[in-house]
Write a protein that holds these residues in place. Structure first.
Motif, PDB file in Angstrom:
ATOM      1  N   PRO A  90      -3.005 -37.896   0.407  1.00  0.00           N
ATOM      2  CA  PRO A  90      -3.963 -38.923  -0.010  1.00  0.00           C
ATOM      3  C   PRO A  90      -3.820 -39.361  -1.466  1.00  0.00           C
ATOM      4  O   PRO A  90      -3.971 -40.533  -1.779  1.00  0.00           O
ATOM      5  CB  PRO A  90      -5.316 -38.249   0.215  1.00  0.00           C
ATOM      6  N   LEU A 116      -2.357 -43.121  -5.285  1.00  0.00           N
ATOM      7  CA  LEU A 116      -3.026 -43.216  -6.573  1.00  0.00           C
ATOM      8  C   LEU A 116      -2.122 -42.756  -7.713  1.00  0.00           C
ATOM      9  O   LEU A 116      -2.043 -43.398  -8.765  1.00  0.00           O
ATOM     10  CB  LEU A 116      -4.275 -42.341  -6.511  1.00  0.00           C
ATOM     11  N   ARG A 140     -14.172 -42.381  -5.329  1.00  0.00           N
ATOM     12  CA  ARG A 140     -13.641 -42.724  -6.646  1.00  0.00           C
ATOM     13  C   ARG A 140     -14.418 -42.029  -7.744  1.00  0.00           C
ATOM     14  O   ARG A 140     -13.835 -41.536  -8.709  1.00  0.00           O
ATOM     15  CB  ARG A 140     -13.693 -44.248  -6.849  1.00  0.00           C
ATOM     16  N   ILE A 142     -13.034 -38.435  -7.877  1.00  0.00           N
ATOM     17  CA  ILE A 142     -11.612 -38.208  -8.180  1.00  0.00           C
ATOM     18  C   ILE A 142     -11.220 -38.745  -9.557  1.00  0.00           C
ATOM     19  O   ILE A 142     -10.478 -38.109 -10.298  1.00  0.00           O
ATOM     20  CB  ILE A 142     -10.732 -38.843  -7.072  1.00  0.00           C
ATOM     21  N   GLU A 143     -11.758 -39.909  -9.901  1.00  0.00           N
ATOM     22  CA  GLU A 143     -11.331 -40.545 -11.154  1.00  0.00           C
ATOM     23  C   GLU A 143     -11.540 -39.660 -12.391  1.00  0.00           C
ATOM     24  O   GLU A 143     -10.623 -39.509 -13.196  1.00  0.00           O
ATOM     25  CB  GLU A 143     -12.021 -41.910 -11.313  1.00  0.00           C
ATOM     26  N   PHE A 163      -6.890 -47.194 -10.152  1.00  0.00           N
ATOM     27  CA  PHE A 163      -7.923 -47.543  -9.164  1.00  0.00           C
ATOM     28  C   PHE A 163      -8.124 -49.061  -9.106  1.00  0.00           C
ATOM     29  O   PHE A 163      -8.285 -49.626  -8.029  1.00  0.00           O
ATOM     30  CB  PHE A 163      -9.248 -46.853  -9.507  1.00  0.00           C
ATOM     31  N   ASN A 164      -8.122 -49.685 -10.281  1.00  0.00           N
ATOM     32  CA  ASN A 164      -8.320 -51.142 -10.289  1.00  0.00           C
ATOM     33  C   ASN A 164      -7.168 -51.851  -9.595  1.00  0.00           C
ATOM     34  O   ASN A 164      -7.382 -52.861  -8.915  1.00  0.00           O
ATOM     35  CB  ASN A 164      -8.489 -51.649 -11.718  1.00  0.00           C
ATOM     36  N   LEU A 192      -5.458 -50.662  -7.142  1.00  0.00           N
ATOM     37  CA  LEU A 192      -5.688 -50.460  -5.703  1.00  0.00           C
ATOM     38  C   LEU A 192      -6.732 -51.446  -5.193  1.00  0.00           C
ATOM     39  O   LEU A 192      -6.564 -52.080  -4.152  1.00  0.00           O
ATOM     40  CB  LEU A 192      -6.138 -49.014  -5.444  1.00  0.00           C
ATOM     41  N   GLU A 193      -7.813 -51.592  -5.958  1.00  0.00           N
ATOM     42  CA  GLU A 193      -8.868 -52.504  -5.507  1.00  0.00           C
ATOM     43  C   GLU A 193      -8.353 -53.942  -5.457  1.00  0.00           C
ATOM     44  O   GLU A 193      -8.619 -54.675  -4.509  1.00  0.00           O
ATOM     45  CB  GLU A 193     -10.115 -52.403  -6.398  1.00  0.00           C
ATOM     46  N   PRO A 225      -8.595 -41.553   2.745  1.00  0.00           N
ATOM     47  CA  PRO A 225      -8.988 -40.178   2.412  1.00  0.00           C
ATOM     48  C   PRO A 225      -9.492 -39.997   0.980  1.00  0.00           C
ATOM     49  O   PRO A 225     -10.178 -39.018   0.699  1.00  0.00           O
ATOM     50  CB  PRO A 225      -7.704 -39.379   2.633  1.00  0.00           C
ATOM     51  N   ILE A 226      -9.155 -40.914   0.073  1.00  0.00           N
ATOM     52  CA  ILE A 226      -9.652 -40.720  -1.286  1.00  0.00           C
ATOM     53  C   ILE A 226     -10.978 -41.453  -1.524  1.00  0.00           C
ATOM     54  O   ILE A 226     -11.537 -41.383  -2.611  1.00  0.00           O
ATOM     55  CB  ILE A 226      -8.614 -41.103  -2.375  1.00  0.00           C
ATOM     56  N   TYR A 227     -11.459 -42.145  -0.508  1.00  0.00           N
ATOM     57  CA  TYR A 227     -12.782 -42.763  -0.618  1.00  0.00           C
ATOM     58  C   TYR A 227     -13.754 -42.013   0.283  1.00  0.00           C
ATOM     59  O   TYR A 227     -13.350 -41.371   1.252  1.00  0.00           O
ATOM     60  CB  TYR A 227     -12.702 -44.257  -0.286  1.00  0.00           C
ATOM     61  N   PHE A 253     -15.786 -50.031   0.233  1.00  0.00           N
ATOM     62  CA  PHE A 253     -14.699 -49.887  -0.742  1.00  0.00           C
ATOM     63  C   PHE A 253     -15.072 -50.551  -2.064  1.00  0.00           C
ATOM     64  O   PHE A 253     -14.990 -49.939  -3.137  1.00  0.00           O
ATOM     65  CB  PHE A 253     -13.433 -50.518  -0.150  1.00  0.00           C
ATOM     66  N   GLU A 260     -17.949 -48.628  -3.791  1.00  0.00           N
ATOM     67  CA  GLU A 260     -17.560 -47.395  -4.502  1.00  0.00           C
ATOM     68  C   GLU A 260     -16.883 -47.700  -5.831  1.00  0.00           C
ATOM     69  O   GLU A 260     -17.048 -46.982  -6.812  1.00  0.00           O
ATOM     70  CB  GLU A 260     -16.605 -46.575  -3.637  1.00  0.00           C
ATOM     71  N   ASN A 261     -16.084 -48.755  -5.826  1.00  0.00           N
ATOM     72  CA  ASN A 261     -15.451 -49.160  -7.087  1.00  0.00           C
ATOM     73  C   ASN A 261     -16.493 -49.691  -8.059  1.00  0.00           C
ATOM     74  O   ASN A 261     -16.445 -49.392  -9.252  1.00  0.00           O
ATOM     75  CB  ASN A 261     -14.364 -50.206  -6.821  1.00  0.00           C
ATOM     76  N   VAL A 314     -18.364 -47.227 -10.208  1.00  0.00           N
ATOM     77  CA  VAL A 314     -17.654 -46.732 -11.385  1.00  0.00           C
ATOM     78  C   VAL A 314     -17.477 -47.832 -12.433  1.00  0.00           C
ATOM     79  O   VAL A 314     -17.669 -47.605 -13.618  1.00  0.00           O
ATOM     80  CB  VAL A 314     -16.282 -46.132 -10.972  1.00  0.00           C
TER      81      VAL A 314
END
Lengths: 400, 152
Positions: free
Chosen positions: A15, A19, A332, A335-336, A352-353, A355-356, B44-46, B117, B120-121, B124
């Motif tokens: 997973p 990242l 997030r 993990i972040e 992360f950004n 990915l988004e 899996p990371i969310y 998704f 969750e972003n 943060v």
């Protein structure tokens, strides 16, 4: 008949890998930085090797060494007023006899040739074993290393470079040099990444070898990425320090601890645990990190005791941290912060950004897929594949 | 070509796509309302969320996140794109973005995943990158729909 059991199964996707790949993309040189460094390298190389000029009688062969050759660069940055620069090493291998020509003379000639260019002259800084050209606006410097072939190497791959502790003193010509073998080191490193690099053999004529291209993290061998991630953690941990543990120390230790893991997160954990246990078992002494191209040389001898101790602590912290990161609960927000502890807030947020943004772009372009049973994925084509089905935009209706 | 999908057809498509979903038709509403209870996780990371989806023929499905419950306030504002009743704002009711010819499993559910998704972003970063449809406020709320209130 083929027996399916004989074929190794692809490892389950880790997973964190996506990242970590995005973090690597956020910490390695940008395409712009890479291209600029490669262009400066080529220009300087051509300047040194230009026909009819001072060095031309010695047929300079120019090639890169170090992180640019190993493809383990880390992006320069400014943190709290401290700059971490990126450096590119350029080796100029000259046809001279080291038993006759003193390193000081070779050094002086290369310096003179650089000074003939007014732009280079203004940037020049004479260092112990090299001539540094500073590009402070780019947080970048390029080290020109005067060198000649080592006559002791029949293949003509090993080189001799000015010995920074000796060449300025009165010495015989040969003793003003020290051995170096950056191409065999790169080849050794390549073997550890399981992709072999062709040895750049002596061509005997003036030439400028290209800098390897920049690769996106998804196409890069895991070992290179592992080295980049550890180097970034080192840069952050040693920020403001006068002395930092060398990249070659990290690269060599990581290569020896790497077992060919395909998953980046798993490889990073195993490498860090391997490095940590090597350090631990040598304690209270120092781990021995022999130069693979010159076993007499131990890279772990170079740092001061304080620097070595701090490095040992960093590797110990990292080996605990990577396990924690791999076991962090999903989300997030969970993990972040863990990843940012050692890789820095900015790189992890960027990952992360990115990915988004990738999901958003896929969604807008009809390439967001939904997986049976749950989950989203980015499709390469806007049609169903492997159980994933394109997600219709909520902003238009098929029946309209 | 495009015909209205009955509740039973919707149920079959959901069960096929999300075999672990619990689906029921509350007796009280004489088979006119469908509820699905399932776990959705973007990757899996969310985080994984328990989601409840209520549907009445002809009405846009209502989606509630049951656990972990969405944070109501962060970055000094109410969570964007959460309707007055804490259902998720997935589509603009005025634009006809969802019709009863759409399979919930192919539209509402992936849209919910996408919402989670971006949510969750947002928690943060404070920046909402998802669709920016204005949530329904209490003042514009349609007359209450019996059977689509969040189950207790």
């Amino acid at each position: 008949m083929f027996n399916d059991a004989k074929w190794p199964k692809a490892p389950a996707p880790e997973p964190l890998d996506d990242l970590l790949n995005r973090i690597v993309d956020a910490i390695q040189l940008t395409a712009e930085q890479h291209n600029r460094a490669a262009r400066l390298y080529t220009e300087i190389g051509r300047w040194l090797a230009a026909p009819g000029t001072l060095l031309a009688p010695f047929s300079p062969e120019i090639f890169p060494q170090g992180s640019m050759l190993l493809r383990t660069t880390v992006r320069p940055m400014s943190v709290e007023g401290e700059d971490i620069e990126f450096d590119l090493d350029l080796v100029g291998r000259h046809k001279i006899d080291p038993n006759v020509t003193h390193a000081g003379k070779l050094y002086a000639m290369v310096k003179q040739r650089l000074e003939e260019n007014p732009d280079y002259k203004g940037r020049l800084e004479a260092k112990g074993r090299c001539l540094r050209l500073n590009y402070p606006d780019d947080l970048f410097h390029l080290d020109v290393i005067p060198a000649c072939a080592d006559p002791a190497d029949a293949q003509g791959v090993a080189i001799l470079i000015p010995d920074k502790d000796k060449w300025t003193q009165q010495q015989t010509a040969r003793s003003s040099y020290k051995e170096s073998d950056p191409l065999r080191y790169a080849d050794w490193f390549e073997q550890n990444t399981e992709v072999r690099l062709r040895l750049v053999e002596k061509s005997g004529s003036a030439s400028v070898a290209p800098v390897p291209p920049r690769e996106p993290a998804t196409l890069k061998a895991p070992l290179r990425k592992i080295v980049q991630l550890i180097k970034r953690a080192r840069d952050l941990d040693f920020i403001g320090d006068a002395e930092i543990p060398s990249s070659i120390l990290i690269t060599t230790m990581a290569s020896r601890a790497y077992r060919g893991e395909e998953n980046l997160a798993e490889g990073l954990e195993n490498v860090l645990k391997g490095m940590n246990s090597a350090i631990k078992s040598a304690s209270p002494g120092r781990v021995v990190v022999a130069n693979p191209t010159n076993p007499q040389e131990d890279f772990a001898r170079a740092p001061s005791q304080a620097c070595y101790d701090k490095f040992a602590k960093l590797i110990e912290r990292m080996s605990v941290w990577i396990t924690k990161a791999r076991k962090a609960p999903p989300g997030r927000r969970n993990i972040e912060p863990v990843l940012a502890e050692l890789l820095g807030k900015s790189a992890v947020a960027k990952a992360f950004n990115s990915l988004e943004k990738a999901v958003k772009a896929a969604s807008d372009g009809g390439l967001l897929g939904s997986i049976a049973g749950g989950g989203l994925t980015i499709l390469t084509e806007s049609k169903a594949s492997g159980g994933a089905q394109p997600v219709r935009s909520s902003d238009f209706h098929l029946n309209d | 070509m495009h015909t209205t999908l009955s509740l039973v057809q919707q149920q079959r498509i959901i069960a096929n796509r999300y075999p672990k979903a619990k689906i029921w038709f509350p007796k009280k509403h004489r088979g006119e309302v469908l509820w699905a209870d399932l776990k959705l996780q973007v990757s899996p990371i969310y985080e994984a969320y328990r989601v409840l989806i209520g549907y009445k023929l002809g009405v846009q499905p209502k989606v509630f996140v049951d656990s972990p419950e969405p944070v109501k306030q962060a970055h000094g504002i109410r969570t964007p794109h959460l309707n007055y009743d804490d259902s998720l704002c997935l589509y603009d009711p005025g634009k006809g973005q969802w019709a009863d010819t759409d399979a919930i499993a192919h539209t509402t559910m992936p849209w919910t995943l996408r919402w989670l998704f971006h949510y969750e972003n947002w928690l943060v970063t404070g920046v909402w990158l998802g669709d920016t449809i204005a949530p329904v406020t209490k003042d514009d709320a349609p007359p209450s729909l019996p059977g689509l209130e969040k189950p207790q």
